[in-house]
Design an enzyme around this catalytic site. Structure first.
Site, PDB file in Angstrom:
ATOM      1  N   ASP A  61      77.412  28.920  71.811  1.00 36.91           N
ATOM      2  CA  ASP A  61      78.707  28.260  71.231  1.00 36.91           C
ATOM      3  C   ASP A  61      78.459  27.927  69.573  1.00 36.91           C
ATOM      4  O   ASP A  61      77.348  27.436  69.434  1.00 36.91           O
ATOM      5  CB  ASP A  61      78.982  26.945  71.953  1.00 36.91           C
ATOM      6  CG  ASP A  61      79.393  27.367  73.307  1.00 36.91           C
ATOM      7  OD1 ASP A  61      80.097  28.091  73.529  1.00 36.91           O
ATOM      8  OD2 ASP A  61      78.992  26.436  74.323  1.00 36.91           O
ATOM      9  N   TYR A  63      78.719  25.255  66.878  1.00 38.26           N
ATOM     10  CA  TYR A  63      78.569  23.502  66.824  1.00 38.26           C
ATOM     11  C   TYR A  63      80.082  23.056  67.018  1.00 38.26           C
ATOM     12  O   TYR A  63      80.887  23.626  66.331  1.00 38.26           O
ATOM     13  CB  TYR A  63      77.762  23.361  65.538  1.00 38.26           C
ATOM     14  CG  TYR A  63      76.431  23.808  65.309  1.00 38.26           C
ATOM     15  CD1 TYR A  63      75.505  23.270  66.193  1.00 38.26           C
ATOM     16  CD2 TYR A  63      76.209  24.385  64.408  1.00 38.26           C
ATOM     17  CE1 TYR A  63      73.921  23.541  65.945  1.00 38.26           C
ATOM     18  CE2 TYR A  63      74.855  24.860  63.911  1.00 38.26           C
ATOM     19  CZ  TYR A  63      73.716  24.544  65.025  1.00 38.26           C
ATOM     20  OH  TYR A  63      72.450  24.845  64.582  1.00 38.26           O
ATOM     21  N   PHE A  74      73.297  29.140  64.909  1.00 42.78           N
ATOM     22  CA  PHE A  74      72.136  28.125  64.610  1.00 42.78           C
ATOM     23  C   PHE A  74      72.548  27.635  63.209  1.00 42.78           C
ATOM     24  O   PHE A  74      71.712  26.670  62.661  1.00 42.78           O
ATOM     25  CB  PHE A  74      70.774  28.859  64.621  1.00 42.78           C
ATOM     26  CG  PHE A  74      70.374  29.131  66.019  1.00 42.78           C
ATOM     27  CD1 PHE A  74      69.970  28.108  66.785  1.00 42.78           C
ATOM     28  CD2 PHE A  74      70.473  30.245  66.708  1.00 42.78           C
ATOM     29  CE1 PHE A  74      69.614  28.183  68.197  1.00 42.78           C
ATOM     30  CE2 PHE A  74      70.154  30.735  67.897  1.00 42.78           C
ATOM     31  CZ  PHE A  74      69.618  29.440  68.711  1.00 42.78           C
ATOM     32  N   HIS A 182      64.527  28.311  74.184  1.00 48.09           N
ATOM     33  CA  HIS A 182      65.249  27.885  73.255  1.00 48.09           C
ATOM     34  C   HIS A 182      64.633  26.860  72.318  1.00 48.09           C
ATOM     35  O   HIS A 182      63.774  26.153  72.767  1.00 48.09           O
ATOM     36  CB  HIS A 182      66.336  27.037  73.979  1.00 48.09           C
ATOM     37  CG  HIS A 182      67.625  26.872  73.111  1.00 48.09           C
ATOM     38  ND1 HIS A 182      67.538  26.107  72.150  1.00 48.09           N
ATOM     39  CD2 HIS A 182      68.768  27.909  72.829  1.00 48.09           C
ATOM     40  CE1 HIS A 182      69.075  26.191  71.528  1.00 48.09           C
ATOM     41  NE2 HIS A 182      69.630  27.172  72.148  1.00 48.09           N
TER      42      HIS A 182
END
Length: 218
Positions: A61, A63, A74, A182
């Site tokens: 998703d 932020y 990211f 992750h």
């Protein structure tokens, strides 16, 4: 070679995308704040044309706090605090390739070199993580991955975390797929640190006559 524009036109004519568009429009009409801003929603594709893609980094998703999301997985704009997951990415980069940790988290330099920073969902309601999941974005972004898989060779797919790994079935054996935990502080110690994905990516690109990525953010 297809372009993103042609693929977009095909997908945006389909029922699921018409419904997705109507959903987002209704959310905005209802006064909800949606991230990233509309003019940044497709910037991952704008900065990284189909013909130039060499590496695909799959996020989940955008932020969901103010000023963070700007359309690249990211990444955050300059002037915004570097999120913990991205800080861990930079830590691994330093360990792997001795890249210096930058003072900002804007990854546009990667995108312009052929790194597609693709979130599975391209929008989210402010402060509500996952609020636009299962509305159609995943169908759209899966189709972009499928098109890359079918039309290109010798790509590198970086699948970090369990969600990204669910996309493995979309990718054929003609590409390099690198999987790890992750980079979140909750899981980075379970296999993201010391994964050496950045050096492995460059070794693969060089082996196939492609220019390496300069991972150093400046």
């Amino acid at each position: 070679m297809p372009s993103w524009k042609r693929l977009f036109i095909e997908e945006q004519a389909k029922d699921y995308f018409i419904k997705l568009n109507a959903f987002i429009t209704s959310e905005i009409t209802a006064g909800k704040t949606i991230f990233p801003p509309q003019d940044k929603r497709y910037i991952a594709f704008d900065l990284c044309p189909f013909e130039q893609v060499k590496v695909v980094v799959i996020g989940q998703d955008p932020y969901h706090d103010f000023a963070q999301a700007h359309g690249l997985s990211f990444s955050v704009p300059k002037g915004v605090d570097i999120p913990p997951s991205l800080r861990n990415i930079f830590t691994e980069l330093k360990a792997d390739l001795n890249c210096q940790i930058p003072n900002h988290g804007n990854l546009e330099q990667w995108a312009k070199q052929g790194v597609l920073l693709l979130n599975a969902c391209l929008s989210v309601e402010a402060h509500k993580a996952g609020s636009h999941r299962n509305k159609g974005w995943e169908i759209f972004t899966d189709q972009m991955i499928k098109s890359l898989n079918e039309k290109k060779e010798n790509l590198v797919f970086l699948l970090w975390g369990n969600y990204a790994k669910t996309k493995r079935h979309l990718i054929g054996n003609q590409h390099l797929v690198l999987e790890a935990a992750h980079p979140s502080p909750l899981s980075a110690y379970k296999g993201f640190f010391n994964c050496k994905h950045f050096s492995q990516t460059n070794e693969f690109l060089a082996k196939h006559g492609l220019e390496k990525i300069d991972w150093q953010i400046r």
